[in-house]
Design a protein around this motif. Structure first.
Motif, PDB file in Angstrom:
ATOM      1  N   TRP A   1      -1.436 -19.867  43.533  1.00 35.21           N
ATOM      2  CA  TRP A   1      -0.482 -18.814  44.141  1.00 35.21           C
ATOM      3  C   TRP A   1      -1.073 -17.918  45.187  1.00 35.21           C
ATOM      4  CZ3 TRP A   1       4.222 -19.069  45.322  1.00 35.21           C
ATOM      5  CH2 TRP A   1       5.090 -18.128  45.599  1.00 35.21           C
TER       6      TRP A   1
ATOM      7  N   LEU B   1      -1.849 -20.135  48.238  1.00 31.74           N
ATOM      8  CA  LEU B   1      -0.530 -20.389  48.994  1.00 31.74           C
ATOM      9  C   LEU B   1      -0.003 -19.270  49.572  1.00 31.74           C
ATOM     10  CD1 LEU B   1       1.626 -22.556  49.438  1.00 31.74           C
ATOM     11  CD2 LEU B   1       2.883 -21.781  47.488  1.00 31.74           C
TER      12      LEU B   1
ATOM     13  N   ALA C   1       2.251 -23.161  55.240  1.00 30.03           N
ATOM     14  CA  ALA C   1       2.721 -23.961  54.115  1.00 30.03           C
ATOM     15  C   ALA C   1       3.748 -23.319  53.726  1.00 30.03           C
ATOM     16  CB  ALA C   1       1.456 -24.035  53.085  1.00 30.03           C
TER      17      ALA C   1
END
Length: 180
Positions: free
Chosen positions: A20, A23, A29
Motif C-alpha cells: 500500500w 502504491l 498506478a
C-alpha cells in the motif's frame, strides 16, 4: 533509546502495508486503478446510465436512425455515439457490452479458481503418481499456445458455422493443417 543503551526498536511492516505504501507513491498506478474502478462502476450501472442519458435500449432497432444511404449513422442528439448498421444505439450497446464482459471475466475467474484449487488439493492429498500426472498434464496444457488453439477453433467454426459432434475431429485436423 531504551535505558540509554543506544538501540532503537525497529517496527516491522506487513506485506500489505509495504504494498500500500508503494502504491500510494505511484501516481500513474493510482490513476490507472481509479480508471479501472470507473469502468467497473459504469459496467455495473449500465441500465441506470442508459436511462439517465435517455439512450435507446441496446437491442432496439430503428431504421429511421440510419443515414440517407441506409448505413450506420454518426453521433446526433438522439444517439450519443451514433448507430450501427441496424439502427441500434452504439452508446447503450457499449455500456451493456462492458457489463457482459465484466460478468464473463468474473465467471471465468471463479471457474478457473474452483478448478485450480480442486486439482491442487487432489494433487497435494494423494501426492506421488497422482501429483506427477496432474503436474505433467498442466505442463502440457500450458506449453500449448492458446492463441494457436483459438485460431484453429475459429477456422474450424468458420468452415460450416459451428462444429457438429461427428465432424469435430475432421474439421480440427483440417484447421490444424491450414494453420501449419
Amino acid at each position: 533509546d531504551e535505558g540509554g543503551t543506544g538501540t532503537r526498536e525497529i517496527a516491522a511492516r506487513s506485506p500489505f502495508a509495504l504494498f500500500w505504501r508503494r502504491l500510494r507513491q505511484d501516481k500513474v498506478a493510482l490513476v490507472a486503478l481509479a480508471f479501472i474502478f470507473l469502468l467497473i462502476f459504469v459496467a455495473i450501472l449500465a441500465p441506470v446510465i442508459v436511462k439517465i442519458f435517455g439512450a435507446h435500449p441496446p437491442n432496439e432497432q430503428n431504421s429511421n436512425a440510419l443515414d440517407s444511404f441506409g448505413s450506420a449513422a454518426g453521433p446526433s442528439s438522439n444517439y450519443i455515439m451514433g448507430t450501427d448498421g441496424l439502427g441500434r444505439d452504439v452508446f447503450s450497446r457499449t455500456l451493456y457490452g462492458a457489463r457482459i464482459s465484466l460478468q464473463v471475466a468474473f465467471l471465468a475467474t471463479g471457474l478457473i479458481l474452483l478448478i485450480g484449487v480442486t486439482l491442487g488439493m487432489i494433487a497435494g492429498y494423494y501426492r506421488g503418481a497422482v501429483d506427477t500426472f496432474l503436474s505433467r498434464s498442466m505442463d502440457v496444457v500450458l506449453a500449448f499456445p492458446v492463441l494457436l488453439l483459438a485460431l484453429g477453433l475459429g477456422a474450424a467454426c468458420s468452415l460450416k458455422g459451428c462444429l457438429s459432434a461427428h465432424t469435430i475431429g475432421r474439421d480440427l485436423v483440417i484447421a490444424g493443417v491450414v494453420l501449419l
